[in-house]
Design a protein around this motif. Structure first.
Motif, PDB file in Angstrom:
ATOM      1  N   UNK A   9      38.348  42.706  53.234  1.00 43.74           N
ATOM      2  CA  UNK A   9      39.566  43.148  52.550  1.00 43.74           C
ATOM      3  C   UNK A   9      39.603  42.635  51.109  1.00 43.74           C
ATOM      4  N   UNK A  10      39.167  41.387  50.916  1.00 48.45           N
ATOM      5  CA  UNK A  10      39.135  40.830  49.559  1.00 48.45           C
ATOM      6  C   UNK A  10      38.136  41.590  48.699  1.00 48.45           C
ATOM      7  N   UNK A  11      37.009  41.940  49.293  1.00 44.58           N
ATOM      8  CA  UNK A  11      35.999  42.699  48.552  1.00 44.58           C
ATOM      9  C   UNK A  11      36.529  44.083  48.198  1.00 44.58           C
ATOM     10  N   UNK A  12      37.285  44.692  49.114  1.00 43.51           N
ATOM     11  CA  UNK A  12      37.912  45.977  48.827  1.00 43.51           C
ATOM     12  C   UNK A  12      38.911  45.850  47.674  1.00 43.51           C
ATOM     13  N   UNK A  13      39.676  44.754  47.686  1.00 47.54           N
ATOM     14  CA  UNK A  13      40.641  44.524  46.610  1.00 47.54           C
ATOM     15  C   UNK A  13      39.927  44.379  45.277  1.00 47.54           C
ATOM     16  N   UNK A  14      38.800  43.681  45.286  1.00 47.98           N
ATOM     17  CA  UNK A  14      38.012  43.522  44.068  1.00 47.98           C
ATOM     18  C   UNK A  14      37.518  44.875  43.577  1.00 47.98           C
ATOM     19  N   UNK A  15      36.988  45.688  44.493  1.00 46.71           N
ATOM     20  CA  UNK A  15      36.470  47.007  44.121  1.00 46.71           C
ATOM     21  C   UNK A  15      37.579  47.884  43.533  1.00 46.71           C
ATOM     22  N   UNK A  41      38.189  48.360  24.743  1.00 43.75           N
ATOM     23  CA  UNK A  41      39.349  48.136  25.612  1.00 43.75           C
ATOM     24  C   UNK A  41      38.896  47.885  27.051  1.00 43.75           C
ATOM     25  N   UNK A  42      37.868  48.599  27.490  1.00 49.39           N
ATOM     26  CA  UNK A  42      37.337  48.370  28.840  1.00 49.39           C
ATOM     27  C   UNK A  42      36.661  47.005  28.919  1.00 49.39           C
ATOM     28  N   UNK A  43      35.911  46.633  27.869  1.00 49.19           N
ATOM     29  CA  UNK A  43      35.267  45.313  27.853  1.00 49.19           C
ATOM     30  C   UNK A  43      36.307  44.208  27.929  1.00 49.19           C
ATOM     31  N   UNK A  44      37.465  44.428  27.313  1.00 48.82           N
ATOM     32  CA  UNK A  44      38.516  43.413  27.290  1.00 48.82           C
ATOM     33  C   UNK A  44      39.237  43.284  28.634  1.00 48.82           C
ATOM     34  N   UNK A  45      38.984  44.217  29.537  1.00 55.69           N
ATOM     35  CA  UNK A  45      39.552  44.091  30.891  1.00 55.69           C
ATOM     36  C   UNK A  45      39.020  42.840  31.588  1.00 55.69           C
ATOM     37  N   UNK A  46      37.908  42.314  31.074  1.00 54.55           N
ATOM     38  CA  UNK A  46      37.336  41.082  31.621  1.00 54.55           C
ATOM     39  C   UNK A  46      38.376  39.955  31.638  1.00 54.55           C
ATOM     40  N   UNK A  47      39.256  39.947  30.640  1.00 55.60           N
ATOM     41  CA  UNK A  47      40.215  38.850  30.480  1.00 55.60           C
ATOM     42  C   UNK A  47      41.615  39.195  30.990  1.00 55.60           C
ATOM     43  N   UNK A  48      41.806  40.419  31.481  1.00 55.91           N
ATOM     44  CA  UNK A  48      43.123  40.819  31.986  1.00 55.91           C
ATOM     45  C   UNK A  48      43.343  40.216  33.376  1.00 55.91           C
ATOM     46  N   UNK A  49      44.528  39.658  33.599  1.00 55.03           N
ATOM     47  CA  UNK A  49      44.861  39.079  34.904  1.00 55.03           C
ATOM     48  C   UNK A  49      45.614  40.109  35.741  1.00 55.03           C
ATOM     49  N   UNK A  50      45.056  40.385  36.920  1.00 52.49           N
ATOM     50  CA  UNK A  50      45.648  41.357  37.838  1.00 52.49           C
ATOM     51  C   UNK A  50      46.272  40.641  39.031  1.00 52.49           C
ATOM     52  N   UNK A  51      47.328  41.224  39.552  1.00 55.78           N
ATOM     53  CA  UNK A  51      47.902  40.712  40.805  1.00 55.78           C
ATOM     54  C   UNK A  51      47.130  41.336  41.954  1.00 55.78           C
ATOM     55  N   UNK A  52      46.032  40.698  42.298  1.00 54.06           N
ATOM     56  CA  UNK A  52      45.130  41.254  43.305  1.00 54.06           C
ATOM     57  C   UNK A  52      45.454  40.637  44.664  1.00 54.06           C
ATOM     58  N   UNK A  53      46.001  41.422  45.585  1.00 50.87           N
ATOM     59  CA  UNK A  53      46.254  40.874  46.927  1.00 50.87           C
ATOM     60  C   UNK A  53      44.961  40.791  47.723  1.00 50.87           C
ATOM     61  N   UNK A  54      44.911  39.893  48.687  1.00 52.48           N
ATOM     62  CA  UNK A  54      43.706  39.773  49.519  1.00 52.48           C
ATOM     63  C   UNK A  54      43.491  41.006  50.382  1.00 52.48           C
ATOM     64  N   UNK A  55      44.566  41.726  50.646  1.00 53.83           N
ATOM     65  CA  UNK A  55      44.458  42.974  51.398  1.00 53.83           C
ATOM     66  C   UNK A  55      45.178  44.054  50.602  1.00 53.83           C
ATOM     67  N   UNK A  56      44.401  44.942  49.998  1.00 54.04           N
ATOM     68  CA  UNK A  56      44.974  45.952  49.095  1.00 54.04           C
ATOM     69  C   UNK A  56      45.105  47.315  49.753  1.00 54.04           C
ATOM     70  N   UNK A  57      45.180  47.331  51.091  1.00 53.27           N
ATOM     71  CA  UNK A  57      45.268  48.619  51.793  1.00 53.27           C
ATOM     72  C   UNK A  57      46.448  49.453  51.305  1.00 53.27           C
ATOM     73  N   UNK A  58      47.530  48.776  50.943  1.00 54.25           N
ATOM     74  CA  UNK A  58      48.727  49.511  50.511  1.00 54.25           C
ATOM     75  C   UNK A  58      48.677  49.972  49.069  1.00 54.25           C
ATOM     76  N   UNK A  59      47.660  49.542  48.331  1.00 57.49           N
ATOM     77  CA  UNK A  59      47.549  49.925  46.923  1.00 57.49           C
ATOM     78  C   UNK A  59      46.671  51.169  46.816  1.00 57.49           C
ATOM     79  N   UNK A  60      47.279  52.264  46.409  1.00 52.53           N
ATOM     80  CA  UNK A  60      46.548  53.537  46.311  1.00 52.53           C
ATOM     81  C   UNK A  60      46.583  54.117  44.902  1.00 52.53           C
TER      82      UNK A  60
END
Length: 518
Positions: free
Chosen positions: A309-315, A390-409
């Motif tokens: 699930x964490x790997x899915x959230x990362x992807x 702008x895409x390269x700068x996404x490296x430094x953007x902080x996301x609210x990444x849940x360990x289980x992102x099933x609900x994020x579509x």
């Protein structure tokens, strides 16, 4: 009454008793290296003496002994140590099961290697940075496509390896259940044999050793409780977290006795009637082990699912953020302009349903890297490099990444503020208390390392405790060859002395019988 024949009988009894003791000693020596064997001891007692009070007894100086006999052959065993060892077996089995698979999960993530996900995430953002400074070069576009494809391939591989590990864990649990049921059947059979021998007045020492060994092995698999019954019988039961007991073996009746059943689809263990051969079985009772290998493996199944699930959230965080800036839209589209897509059907679903297992670079972009948008405008031919930056700068953007992102579509599902888009360059702001993409993966690897180290440390601690308990049990129940040899010499001398008495009585009888003829 006393006499030479009485003396002869005393010596014969002594000879027989010493012979029995030698047999026991021989049995101990023969089984010095037998797993689960408890040393045995022949207990001797005097036989009933002459001169017990009665009407016909003549008054004499005292009771005359009639010799010796072996009253029992007992095994030397400490039940309390058995209890402690079985309790420790369960704790060790639990942590060994966890360590076995967690170490494999750690190897799968391979976060510090040159080809691992962690390195590839950095290389992907580096390639976008290089593209932003040299947007006119086709080679920089090719590197972006290649590095991104390498990352998605690694995510796919990692996800699939985790799925394989979960399947392996599933198979181990299934085999454990088969082995447990077989051992329970063996204990049941031994139980009945032991009771029959006990009823006959004998001591089934070797049978009880075999049963104890099986119970030791069972305690490694799951938590067992043992109730002792009459004539050496034992009841074995499991107790759930609510304190409810279910019998697996009964000494007197098989009524209500259960066996284990594992459903691979639901990944649940149940207790079913012993003789239920139906698939699926009738009226299964859900059972969750509280200790032992089964508990460890089931915990690992949950752990592996969590890491998937964490790997899915990362992807998702990678795909949604890069796609949003690349497309210039906060919402998903048909996948034509998506940089990352769902490989199962990218032409119609685009990034919808994307996971670490199916994420890939859009085949349209792989075939034609000029489709990569690098400038601020919609025209992919623009070469000012601002969109790539702008895409390269996404490296430094902080996301609210849940360990289980099933609900994020959706791309906005992470809770980050998204501004601009379509006619202007889209930007994604960092979320409070969020995590960068690289930081999130590093945290996954670090959490896994801590979890694995904790399991390894706990295994070592329990191994030390168990070794100490086993040593204590061996000092009591184990066979000491030095001690047995000393006993053998003692019994040998006693045997020889009794034989000498018989020889002496024989000479005296010969003197009386044959001497009177002269």
């Amino acid at each position: 009454m006393s006499g030479l024949y009485s003396t002869m009988n005393v010596a014969v009894r002594g000879l027989t008793a010493q012979q029995g003791a030698i047999d026991v000693t021989s049995h101990n020596i023969a089984n010095a290296n037998t797993d689960g064997y408890s040393r045995q001891r022949a207990t001797m007692e005097t036989t009933t003496p002459f001169g017990m009070p009665s009407m016909n007894n003549a008054i004499g100086p005292g009771q005359l002994g009639t010799g010796v006999q072996i009253s029992s052959i007992t095994r030397i065993r400490d039940s309390y140590l058995d209890y402690q060892i079985r309790d420790e077996n369960g704790a060790l089995g639990l942590n060994q099961g966890k360590e076995e698979f967690l170490s494999k999960v750690e190897t799968v993530f391979n976060g510090v290697s040159e080809t691992g996900v962690s390195k590839l995430i950095g290389k992907v953002f580096d390639s976008w940075q290089a593209l932003s400074t040299s947007p006119e070069l086709s080679s920089t576009r090719t590197v972006v496509a290649q590095q991104s494809k390498a990352l998605t391939d690694e995510l796919n591989s990692t996800y699939n390896q985790l799925s394989t590990l979960k399947g392996d864990c599933n198979a181990v649990i299934k085999q454990d259940v088969v082995d447990i049921n077989s051992m329970l059947n063996q204990v049941d059979e031994l139980n009945q044999q032991i009771i029959k021998v006990k009823v006959g007045g004998n001591e089934p020492n070797d049978l009880m050793d075999k049963r104890d060994l099986l119970e030791d092995q069972l305690s490694t698999k799951f938590g067992i409780k043992i109730d002792k019954q009459s004539f050496g019988g034992q009841d074995i039961k499991v107790t759930d977290k609510d304190g409810n007991s279910t019998y697996l073996v009964k000494a007197t009746s098989n009524t209500g006795v259960k066996r284990f059943y594992y459903d691979e689809t639901t990944e649940k263990i149940s207790l079913i009637d012993k003789d239920d051969v139906n698939i699926p079985p009738h009226s299964p009772i859900d059972y969750t082990p509280t200790t032992g290998e089964l508990k460890g493996y089931m915990d690992v199944q949950t752990n592996i699912a969590t890491y998937k699930n964490k790997l899915n959230s990362l992807a998702k965080s990678i795909a949604f953020s890069v796609n949003a800036v690349h497309d210039g839209s906060a919402t998903s589209n048909d996948g034509i302009d998506d940089f990352f897509v769902n490989s199962t059907n990218h032409t119609t679903v685009g990034e919808a349903g994307i996971t670490a297992g199916n994420i890939t670079v859009n085949p349209i972009i792989i075939a034609d890297t000029t489709k990569i948008k690098v400038g601020a405008g919609e025209n992919p031919g623009k070469t000012d490099g601002t969109r790539a930056l702008a895409i390269a700068q996404l490296r430094d953007v902080k996301f609210k990444i849940p360990d289980n992102s099933d609900g994020i579509t959706t791309r906005a599902g992470f809770g980050n503020t998204i501004t601009g888009g379509t006619t202007s360059l889209l930007t994604i702001s960092s979320a409070t208390d969020g995590s960068t993409i690289g930081g999130y993966f590093t945290k996954i690897v670090n959490d896994l390392a801590i979890q694995t180290q904790e399991a390894t440390r706990t295994v070592k601690n329990h191994e030390i405790q168990l070794a100490s308990l086993e040593q204590s049990r061996t000092s009591i129940s184990g066979v000491s060859l030095d001690e047995e040899m000393a006993n053998l010499i003692q019994y040998q001398h006693a045997y020889a002395a009794n034989a000498k008495i018989i020889s002496t009585v024989d000479e005296l009888l010969d003197l009386i019988v044959n001497g009177l003829k002269k």
